[in-house]
Each structure stands twice: as structure tokens, then as C-alpha cells.
Design an enzyme around this catalytic site. Structure first.
Site, short mmCIF file in Angstrom:
data_model
loop_
_atom_site.label_atom_id
_atom_site.label_comp_id
_atom_site.label_asym_id
_atom_site.label_seq_id
_atom_site.Cartn_x
_atom_site.Cartn_y
_atom_site.Cartn_z
N ASP A 375 0.87 -1.18 0.00
CA ASP A 375 0.00 0.00 0.00
C ASP A 375 0.90 1.22 0.00
O ASP A 375 1.68 1.43 0.92
CB ASP A 375 -0.88 -0.03 1.26
N GLN A 392 -3.95 5.53 -4.89
CA GLN A 392 -3.80 4.10 -4.66
C GLN A 392 -4.24 3.65 -3.28
O GLN A 392 -4.99 2.68 -3.13
CB GLN A 392 -2.34 3.68 -4.91
N GLU A 393 -3.80 4.34 -2.23
CA GLU A 393 -4.14 3.90 -0.88
C GLU A 393 -5.64 4.03 -0.61
O GLU A 393 -6.27 3.09 -0.08
CB GLU A 393 -3.37 4.71 0.16
N GLU A 394 -6.21 5.16 -0.97
CA GLU A 394 -7.63 5.36 -0.72
C GLU A 394 -8.49 4.34 -1.48
O GLU A 394 -9.47 3.81 -0.95
CB GLU A 394 -8.05 6.78 -1.12
N TRP A 505 6.18 3.23 -5.92
CA TRP A 505 5.95 3.65 -4.54
C TRP A 505 6.37 5.11 -4.36
O TRP A 505 7.52 5.47 -4.56
CB TRP A 505 6.77 2.73 -3.62
N GLY A 508 3.93 9.54 -7.26
CA GLY A 508 2.90 10.41 -7.79
C GLY A 508 2.92 11.75 -7.08
O GLY A 508 3.79 12.58 -7.30
N ALA A 509 1.97 11.94 -6.17
CA ALA A 509 1.88 13.19 -5.42
C ALA A 509 3.10 13.44 -4.56
O ALA A 509 3.41 14.58 -4.21
CB ALA A 509 0.62 13.17 -4.55
#
Length: 599
Positions: A375, A392-394, A505, A508-509
Site C-alpha cells: 500500500d 492508490q491507498e484510498e 511507490w 505520484g503526489a
């Protein structure tokens, strides 16, 4: 290009190709295992269903390159070294999955580092799952429960004086009123929540929940009859959780195991916003270092994102409130901490790289089924799952809402910590990502369960550094932090652990460099002696580049310590170049080519 050269010694292995997850799970012809997962889905997803399972990196859509980022483009003039007959990446079904791991799981037990909220003796005798009796504790080391006698209320909503009334009396009265109805509307849900949270009258908005119910077509709109069921589920909490839940606090490697029914009761209370002291998050708040758990932020500020989030959450509650479909297993949440002795020896690690499968197709949670699934987390577990976040996590937490309960008791992760969640169930499918995300319907989870009744699914919650400026990551202090974080998650607890499913990993943001993060994870996996399945999420340039550099590193017998020194040199060059990006894979390739030319 500036280069600082390192001499390297040579040797190597591995294989090539890719496969579908069903081949890896069945393992009918696998030479190392005859164990077969007997509870696979009976129905394959259609090709149009497959893309919605993809879990992209932290913020950009799958395969969309970052603007102006040379790392996401083919490096002009790159000529990767491909010695004839050299080893290559392995097939996906060559990686070890949970159904093939034959670690002997003993009887379910509890000790000072593992709290179990079900009756262990009854469970081990084959009696099934029933709550463990115990006592509640109202202190800083345990979850403060809504029905605790110490949970007080007055007209302003402040919870202080012993002379005030018990808050649970108010909560249970309002929830019983909702639960007794055949149908309830959003106004009645709001009225109940505000009654025992009077301080927030006029502050909390329920417009997202209200708009959601109104916009769903009548044939799909079962929510008025579901609200009473969720209220009834919340009322069962005192019967289902009869002992204190410990907080998974910093620097304490402890675990807690709950039943899926207990988790559903806790989440029903989060839905009705009953948890005390969890509505403020300022620096002086008691739980300032914990994520939010009450659902108030999900109910306000309507958006299309909130619509799709609520569809997933409501589907979960629709399943767990149905006597015929509610899950009947256990889930374990384990906080892991890396010891100081494991954190400073990268420059002397002699491990060679282990198996690697790289693909631009598929996703961590589908093709990575049975592997340790990473995650791409926020240090505050779940990130913006109850707010506007939708990466991804959400998405992972929405597809498996049991993960959300970890926010109730897991303190923010430190640099040397991660969270392992074993046994969560997937309830939904999805398509898209971020603003294009859509709930795509129910998911039937046929995974086999282990001896403790946990689904054979493991989630590794592992947070990367968030770089405000990309250049910050090219510091060895930050590289070492990421190495240690990844190793904390990858380091096994026994000799026969599943391999790892990961990808871009923190890229992105959080502005991570995909090539650097890939090398860091390769090094951590090598030290942990575990293979990797690396999903690039439609980034074919990264897929090819990682395959080429992996082939080179293995062929030349590059060990972790030598690769660490390459990173030291690379960071020095990158810092000297400033905003002019240096391609890491090309840098390593040039160094090896230069060394060869001097042989």
C-alpha cells in the site's frame, strides 16, 4: 555525463516471461509446491473488467508521464548491455504466494505483544468465533470506546465532568430510534449524530450523503432501508467488543486480532460518529497523531468522488448487515519496527538481487493476489479515504473497507515502522483513478483462509517520503530512510514468507523518482531475500528500463553494497547538476560499460 566510477565483480541468474494470476495461484505444475488454492473465483473477469483493478502510483493516472520529467521518457542514445544468454526477469508464477507458504501457523494465541479480541480457547476447540470477555480501559494506551462509563456528555458536547450523563445512553437511544424504522432518511441520520455531538451543530455538513442518496437511481437505491441496519449493527458493539483495544503506538511492535464482525460493528460506529475525542485534529488534541475515524468528513462537501466512495462504503455495509453474507473470519493488524542494528549496514550488505517480475500490465491487488501487497501509504494510515483523496491507498481502503478500522488504533508511522494487515476481505471492484474513479460493483472474494480464519491476503502499509521539491530525494540521508522503510516492510518473520507485489511507490503526489524507488526496493528485497513483482501501471518505458538494468546488475553480480555506492555517486552527480535530471539507469549502465572497457 559526470561519472564517479566504481569497480564491480561479476556473476548472475534469473528467467523471463509473464503469466496470469490464476496460473500462479493454481501451481499445478510448479516444481516447488503442490499446494493449490481451492477457493479461487469460479468466474474470470472479462477483459473490460481487468483495467479497473489497476492501482496506480500516488497521484498520476496509470501510464501518464509527469510533465517535463526526463525519467518518464526514453533516454536518447541508451544502449542497454544485453550479453548473449544473459539472465532475465522471472515469470509471475515463479514468485512465492501465501497459499504456497508452508509456515506452520500454530494455535491462535495471545501474549503481551498480541491482543486477541475473540475467545481463543473456544476458537481453538473448533467452537467458532465469539467475543473475548474482559474489561474496558479509559486511558492513553487504549481506544476510548463510545459505551465506556467514562464517556460523558453535556449540552455543549464537551466530555468532562463525572456528574454529567453517560454519552452512550444518548447514543443508544438515538440509534435505537433509527434502527427501529423500516426506512430512515439522511435527515434522521443527521439528527441522531448531532444529538450526541451537539458541539458541531451547524458546523458539520451532510450535503454529500444527502446528494448521494438523491442521485442514485431508484432501482439501485436501497439506502433508506440500510441506514436502520447500520444503526442496529452499531448498537451491537458492547456485546461484540468486550475488552479494551490497545492503541498501536509508536516504537511498539505489537499486534491486535479482531473478528470481521467486530470490525463491522466498529465501522458502523464510525459511520454514526460515536467515537469520543476523535473529532478534532489540532496539535493539542488528544489524538492529534492519529488519523480521523468518525465519518463526518465523508458526509460533507459533495463531489463526484464522494459519490463513488459512498457507493463502495454502502455496499460494504449492505454485505455485513446481511445474515447470509456477513463475513466470519479474523483480521490481524501488526505494527512492525526496524531495530537500530538493521538500519545502517547497507554499505556492507553482500546480498545479490533476488527474483524480479516486471510488467506494465495488471495490478498489485489482482495479479499480485497472494503476494505481500504494498500500500503506497500516507504515514497517517488510509490517507484521505474519508476525505477527498482518491489515489492508490484510498482506492485500496474503499475496495476493502475493513482496512479503515486501522485508523481507529494506529498512530502515525515513524521512519522505521510499517503496518502489516493479514486477512482483510475485498468487497468491491472499481475502474479509473482519482477523478475518473468509479465503483464498478460487488467483488466475490474466494481466497482461502488460514488456520486462524484469516483470508490469505497480506497488505503492507508503507509510507514513502513526500518531497515538496524533487531534488530533495537525491540526498543519501533520504535514500537511506527509504531503504530502511522498505526493508522494515519486506523483512520477513520466518523462513517461508510470500514474495512482494509493489510498483511506483511514492512516485505520484510524493514526487518520487520511479527509477530510484525501483532500485531502492530491489535492494531492500535483496536484503530481505524475497522476490518482487513490480507493476509499472502501463509505464512501458519504466518496464523496459527496469528489465534492462536488472539484467545488467544480475549478469555482473552487483551486490547490494556495490549498488549502494553507485547511489552515493549518483546522488553526488545529481546534486551537482541541480534541476538538470540525470537518468539513474543510464548512469549505472555507463559505469559498468566504463569498467568493462578497462578490463
Amino acid at each position: 555525463m559526470e561519472e564517479v566510477l566504481r569497480s564491480t565483480e561479476m556473476a548472475g541468474w534469473h528467467r523471463n516471461d509473464s503469466s496470469q494470476v490464476r496460473d500462479a495461484l493454481q501451481q499445478d505444475n510448479h516444481p516447488e509446491s503442490s499446494h493449490t488454492d481451492k477457493h479461487q473465483p469460479q468466474k474470470e473477469h472479462s477483459s473490460k473488467d481487468t483495467p479497473h483493478q489497476a492501482c496506480p502510483s500516488s497521484s498520476s493516472p496509470p501510464g501518464s508521464p509527469s510533465t517535463g520529467d526526463a525519467r518518464e521518457r526514453q533516454v536518447e542514445g541508451r544502449e542497454p548491455m544485453r550479453p548473449k544468454g544473459s539472465p532475465s526477469c522471472c515469470q509471475l508464477n515463479e514468485l512465492r504466494r501465501l497459499p504456497q507458504c508452508h509456515n506452520k501457523l500454530g494455535k491462535l494465541t495471545f501474549d503481551r505483544t498480541h491482543t486477541v479480541l475473540v475467545d481463543v480457547s473456544y476458537f481453538n476447540c473448533g467452537g467458532g468465533i465469539k467475543p473475548q470477555r474482559g474489561r474496558l480501559l479509559w486511558d492513553r494506551n487504549f481506544v476510548k470506546m463510545p459505551y465506556s462509563p467514562e464517556n460523558k456528555i453535556n449540552k455543549t458536547g464537551f466530555l468532562m465532568s463525572q456528574t454529567q450523563g453517560q454519552r452512550w445512553e444518548v447514543i443508544s437511544k438515538k440509534l435505537k430510534d433509527v434502527a427501529s424504522r423500516k426506512a430512515a432518511n439522511v435527515d434522521q441520520v443527521e439528527e441522531a449524530i448531532i444529538k450526541y455531538n451537539p458541539k458541531y451543530k451547524g458546523q458539520w455538513s451532510f450535503d454529500a450523503l444527502s446528494s448521494f442518496v438523491k442521485c442514485i437511481p431508484e432501482q439501485e437505491n436501497y439506502f433508506s432501508t440500510l441506514f436502520p441496519k447500520i444503526a442496529d449493527l452499531a448498537l451491537r458493539l458492547p456485546d461484540q467488543v468486550q475488552k479494551a483495544i490497545p492503541l498501536l503506538q509508536k516504537e511498539r511492535p505489537v499486534a491486535v486480532t479482531l473478528s470481521q464482525e467486530q470490525i463491522s460493528c466498529l465501522l458502523a460506529n464510525a459511520f454514526f460518529c460515536t467515537f469520543p475525542h476523535r473529532n478534532v485534529s489540532g496539535p493539542n488534541a488528544e489524538y492529534h497523531n492519529y488519523p480521523s475515524i468518525n465519518f463526518t468528513s465523508l458526509f460533507g462537501n459533495w463531489s463526484l468522488r464522494k459519490k463513488e466512495k459512498l457507493r463502495a462504503i454502502m455496499h460494504y455495509f449492505n454485505v455485513v448487515t446481511n445474515e447470509n453474507s456477513k463475513p466470519k473470519g479474523l483480521v490481524t493488524f501488526e505494527r512492525r519496527c526496524l531495530r537500530d542494528t538493521d538500519t545502517h549496514n547497507w554499505d556492507s550488505c553482500k546480498e545479490t538481487l533476488h527474483k524480479l517480475h516486471v510488467t506494465s500490465d495488471g495490478s498489485i491487488e489482482t495479479e499480485g493476489t497472494g503476494l505481500l501487497q504494498v500500500d503506497f501509504a500516507s504515514s497517517s494510515i488510509g490517507g484521505g479515504v474519508l476525505g477527498s483523496g482518491l489515489v492508490q491507498e484510498e482506492i485500496l481502503f474503499l475496495m476493502s473497507p475493513e482496512l479503515i478500522v486501522s485508523r481507529l488504533f494506529t498512530e502515525k508511522l515513524s521512519d522505521n515502522e510499517c503496518l502489516i494487515i493479514t486477512g482483510c476481505q475485498q468487497f468491491s471492484r472499481y475502474s479509473g483513478f482519482s477523478d475518473s474513479f468509479e465503483w464498478a460493483g460487488p467483488y466475490e472474494d474466494y481466497l482461502e483462509r488460514d488456520k486462524w480464519g484469516r483470508m490469505k491476503r497480506q497488505i503492507l502499509v508503507m509510507d514513502a517520503l513526500n518531497f515538496k521539491r524533487r531534488q530533495e530525494q537525491y540526498s543519501m540521508i533520504n535514500v537511506i530512510r527509504e531503504l530502511n522503510k522498505a526493508y522494515c516492510g519486506f523483512k520477513g518473520q520466518g523462513p517461508n514468507e510470500p514474495d512482494i507485489a509493489t510498483g511506483k511507490w511514492g512516485c505520484g503526489a510524493f514526487n518520487g523518482d520511479p527509477q530510484l524507488k525501483a532500485v531502492i526496493q530491489l535492494m531492500a528485497a535483496a536484503k530481505a531475500r524475497r522476490g518482487l513483482a513490480f507493476f509499472t501501471f502501463r509505464d512501458r518505458v519504466l518496464e523496459q528500463g527496469l528489465q534492462d538494468i536488472y539484467r545488467l546488475l544480475v549478469t555482473e553480480g552487483i551486490t547490494v553494497d556495490k549498488l549502494y555506492r553507485q547511489l552515493e555517486d549518483y546522488c553526488g552527480v545529481q546534486q551537482a547538476r541541480g534541476d538538470q535530471h540525470v537518468d539513474l539507469f543510464q548512469f549505472i549502465t555507463n559505469n559498468v560499460q566504463h569498467y568493462r572497457s578497462h578490463l
